[in-house]
Design a protein around this motif. Structure first.
Motif, PDB file in Angstrom:
ATOM      1  N   ARG A 124       0.832  -1.205   0.000  1.00  0.00           N
ATOM      2  CA  ARG A 124       0.000   0.000   0.000  1.00  0.00           C
ATOM      3  C   ARG A 124       0.866   1.254   0.000  1.00  0.00           C
ATOM      4  O   ARG A 124       0.546   2.252  -0.656  1.00  0.00           O
ATOM      5  CB  ARG A 124      -0.938  -0.024   1.207  1.00  0.00           C
ATOM      6  CG  ARG A 124      -2.039  -1.073   1.061  1.00  0.00           C
ATOM      7  CD  ARG A 124      -3.038  -1.059   2.189  1.00  0.00           C
ATOM      8  NE  ARG A 124      -2.523  -1.734   3.372  1.00  0.00           N
ATOM      9  CZ  ARG A 124      -2.442  -1.197   4.587  1.00  0.00           C
ATOM     10  NH1 ARG A 124      -2.801   0.061   4.773  1.00  0.00           N
ATOM     11  NH2 ARG A 124      -1.981  -1.896   5.591  1.00  0.00           N
ATOM     12  N   ARG A 125       1.990   1.199   0.691  1.00  0.00           N
ATOM     13  CA  ARG A 125       2.900   2.344   0.708  1.00  0.00           C
ATOM     14  C   ARG A 125       3.520   2.562  -0.671  1.00  0.00           C
ATOM     15  O   ARG A 125       3.671   3.700  -1.128  1.00  0.00           O
ATOM     16  CB  ARG A 125       3.986   2.127   1.755  1.00  0.00           C
ATOM     17  CG  ARG A 125       4.947   3.303   1.904  1.00  0.00           C
ATOM     18  CD  ARG A 125       5.970   3.020   2.973  1.00  0.00           C
ATOM     19  NE  ARG A 125       5.379   2.962   4.299  1.00  0.00           N
ATOM     20  CZ  ARG A 125       5.660   2.047   5.221  1.00  0.00           C
ATOM     21  NH1 ARG A 125       6.530   1.080   4.943  1.00  0.00           N
ATOM     22  NH2 ARG A 125       5.100   2.096   6.409  1.00  0.00           N
ATOM     23  N   THR A 126       3.873   1.474  -1.347  1.00  0.00           N
ATOM     24  CA  THR A 126       4.442   1.599  -2.692  1.00  0.00           C
ATOM     25  C   THR A 126       3.426   2.208  -3.649  1.00  0.00           C
ATOM     26  O   THR A 126       3.764   3.098  -4.444  1.00  0.00           O
ATOM     27  CB  THR A 126       4.900   0.231  -3.204  1.00  0.00           C
ATOM     28  OG1 THR A 126       5.944  -0.266  -2.358  1.00  0.00           O
ATOM     29  CG2 THR A 126       5.420   0.311  -4.629  1.00  0.00           C
ATOM     30  N   ALA A 127       2.179   1.735  -3.603  1.00  0.00           N
ATOM     31  CA  ALA A 127       1.148   2.283  -4.486  1.00  0.00           C
ATOM     32  C   ALA A 127       0.944   3.769  -4.225  1.00  0.00           C
ATOM     33  O   ALA A 127       0.846   4.569  -5.169  1.00  0.00           O
ATOM     34  CB  ALA A 127      -0.159   1.518  -4.295  1.00  0.00           C
ATOM     35  N   GLU A 128       0.896   4.147  -2.970  1.00  0.00           N
ATOM     36  CA  GLU A 128       0.685   5.557  -2.624  1.00  0.00           C
ATOM     37  C   GLU A 128       1.847   6.424  -3.107  1.00  0.00           C
ATOM     38  O   GLU A 128       1.645   7.513  -3.661  1.00  0.00           O
ATOM     39  CB  GLU A 128       0.527   5.694  -1.110  1.00  0.00           C
ATOM     40  CG  GLU A 128       0.306   7.116  -0.640  1.00  0.00           C
ATOM     41  CD  GLU A 128       0.126   7.214   0.865  1.00  0.00           C
ATOM     42  OE1 GLU A 128      -0.120   8.329   1.356  1.00  0.00           O
ATOM     43  OE2 GLU A 128       0.242   6.185   1.561  1.00  0.00           O
ATOM     44  N   THR A 129       3.073   5.953  -2.912  1.00  0.00           N
ATOM     45  CA  THR A 129       4.244   6.740  -3.301  1.00  0.00           C
ATOM     46  C   THR A 129       4.358   6.843  -4.816  1.00  0.00           C
ATOM     47  O   THR A 129       4.611   7.927  -5.362  1.00  0.00           O
ATOM     48  CB  THR A 129       5.517   6.120  -2.712  1.00  0.00           C
ATOM     49  OG1 THR A 129       5.385   6.055  -1.283  1.00  0.00           O
ATOM     50  CG2 THR A 129       6.737   6.953  -3.063  1.00  0.00           C
ATOM     51  N   LEU A 130       4.169   5.728  -5.525  1.00  0.00           N
ATOM     52  CA  LEU A 130       4.247   5.769  -6.980  1.00  0.00           C
ATOM     53  C   LEU A 130       3.178   6.696  -7.562  1.00  0.00           C
ATOM     54  O   LEU A 130       3.420   7.380  -8.565  1.00  0.00           O
ATOM     55  CB  LEU A 130       4.108   4.370  -7.563  1.00  0.00           C
ATOM     56  CG  LEU A 130       5.323   3.460  -7.450  1.00  0.00           C
ATOM     57  CD1 LEU A 130       5.010   2.074  -8.021  1.00  0.00           C
ATOM     58  CD2 LEU A 130       6.528   4.058  -8.156  1.00  0.00           C
ATOM     59  N   ALA A 131       2.012   6.739  -6.934  1.00  0.00           N
ATOM     60  CA  ALA A 131       0.963   7.638  -7.411  1.00  0.00           C
ATOM     61  C   ALA A 131       1.417   9.092  -7.364  1.00  0.00           C
ATOM     62  O   ALA A 131       1.012   9.901  -8.207  1.00  0.00           O
ATOM     63  CB  ALA A 131      -0.307   7.447  -6.590  1.00  0.00           C
ATOM     64  N   SER A 132       2.261   9.416  -6.398  1.00  0.00           N
ATOM     65  CA  SER A 132       2.759  10.796  -6.296  1.00  0.00           C
ATOM     66  C   SER A 132       3.952  11.053  -7.217  1.00  0.00           C
ATOM     67  O   SER A 132       4.238  12.211  -7.535  1.00  0.00           O
ATOM     68  CB  SER A 132       3.151  11.103  -4.847  1.00  0.00           C
ATOM     69  OG  SER A 132       4.312  10.374  -4.468  1.00  0.00           O
ATOM     70  N   TRP A 133       4.624   9.995  -7.661  1.00  0.00           N
ATOM     71  CA  TRP A 133       5.810  10.148  -8.509  1.00  0.00           C
ATOM     72  C   TRP A 133       5.478  10.107  -9.985  1.00  0.00           C
ATOM     73  O   TRP A 133       6.152  10.762 -10.790  1.00  0.00           O
ATOM     74  CB  TRP A 133       6.826   9.043  -8.215  1.00  0.00           C
ATOM     75  CG  TRP A 133       7.552   9.174  -6.921  1.00  0.00           C
ATOM     76  CD1 TRP A 133       7.529  10.234  -6.062  1.00  0.00           C
ATOM     77  CD2 TRP A 133       8.430   8.202  -6.343  1.00  0.00           C
ATOM     78  NE1 TRP A 133       8.324   9.978  -4.968  1.00  0.00           N
ATOM     79  CE2 TRP A 133       8.897   8.740  -5.119  1.00  0.00           C
ATOM     80  CE3 TRP A 133       8.859   6.930  -6.721  1.00  0.00           C
ATOM     81  CZ2 TRP A 133       9.778   8.049  -4.292  1.00  0.00           C
ATOM     82  CZ3 TRP A 133       9.726   6.239  -5.905  1.00  0.00           C
ATOM     83  CH2 TRP A 133      10.190   6.791  -4.702  1.00  0.00           C
ATOM     84  N   LEU A 134       4.501   9.320 -10.384  1.00  0.00           N
ATOM     85  CA  LEU A 134       4.202   9.112 -11.799  1.00  0.00           C
ATOM     86  C   LEU A 134       3.529  10.352 -12.398  1.00  0.00           C
ATOM     87  O   LEU A 134       2.715  11.002 -11.735  1.00  0.00           O
ATOM     88  CB  LEU A 134       3.300   7.894 -11.969  1.00  0.00           C
ATOM     89  CG  LEU A 134       3.977   6.544 -11.700  1.00  0.00           C
ATOM     90  CD1 LEU A 134       2.939   5.478 -11.366  1.00  0.00           C
ATOM     91  CD2 LEU A 134       4.798   6.110 -12.925  1.00  0.00           C
TER      92      LEU A 134
END
Length: 265
Positions: free
Chosen positions: A215-225
């Motif tokens: 869940r942390r990876t999904a949240e962070t990637l959403a802010s990076w992509l």
């Protein structure tokens, strides 16, 4: 790579994660083939072509390039690509390296660590590595059930293996030989710089009960992509597409349609 295909329309390609193969996506291939040409692949080394030569490298990087080559040879691309867990990392790098082959990208609980600026090089915590080493040892010693239970419960939730369907357990047993090879080929960390190279629309899907690292990876990637959106499958853990296939399929379909409207606009 072996594959199954069903339906007509734009190409929708599914890439599995650890211990799985094209059978993992049966609810998606069946449910979404009304609107798309659904193709699910088995990556190199996985069932049903498990007898690969010992000197053929097991590599997430090669898998990323092989997915792009599959799309090119299939001849119906660019593709809407869906990757789960380890397959999420594979398809992330496929889209980054081969942008002409990927129209949209859906990452379901993408695997791999995050590299945050100012922090030491990202890697999995030692307790996780120790658990995985123990799981691989049990499998190599012939205790498949204990090794698979240890690994599968760690990436989903305690008790998941015992409650899994006979079909899922059969699939994991058929692919148990890949686990030790996989651990010797750790996934690379995601970085903001590489995320910025993924120019297609991306949907990040996690399960409400997925382990925190996903869940942390999904949240962070959403802010990076550059072009990302998120959905959460309520009541589901890591195997959200199997636990609640109707919700998962709806999210994928709505995302692809909205991305198409954006292109048309």
């Amino acid at each position: 790579m072996p594959y199954v295909v069903q339906g007509d329309g734009e190409l929708l390609l599914f890439v599995h994660g650890s211990l799985c193969d094209y059978r993992y996506w049966q609810p998606q291939v069946s449910g979404l083939s009304k609107h798309y040409q659904c193709v699910a692949v088995s990556l190199t080394h996985y069932w049903p072509a498990a007898g690969t030569p010992a000197d053929m490298p097991f590599s997430w990087s090669r898998h990323a390039d092989e997915v792009a080559e599959f799309i090119r040879r299939f001849g119906a691309g660019p593709a809407h690509v869906v990757g789960h867990s380890r397959g999420g990392c594979v398809t992330f790098h496929c889209a980054r390296r081969h942008p002409r082959q990927v129209r949209t990208l859906t990452l379901a609980d993408p695997g791999g660590p995050l590299q945050v600026a100012g922090r030491p090089p990202a890697k999995l915590p030692e307790p996780v590595n120790a658990l995985r080493a123990r799981a691989a040892q049990l499998i190599e010693e012939g205790d498949l059930d204990a090794g698979l239970q240890l690994f599968v419960d760690s990436v989903s939730r305690p008790g998941f293996w015992a409650k899994s369907t006979a079909a899922f357990q059969r699939m994991a047993i058929d692919n148990a030989h890949t686990l030790a090879r996989q651990f010797r080929d750790p996934l690379p960390p995601y970085t903001p710089e590489e995320a910025a190279q993924v120019r297609c629309p991306v949907l990040l899907v996690d399960g409400e009960k997925s382990p925190l690292m996903f869940r942390r990876t999904a949240e962070t990637l959403a802010s990076w992509l550059p072009d990302a959106r998120r959905q959460t499958v309520n009541g589901a853990s890591h195997g959200m597409n199997l636990a609640h296939p109707a919700a998962f399929n709806r999210y994928v379909d709505e995302f692809i349609r909205s991305a198409g409207e954006g292109r048309a606009g």
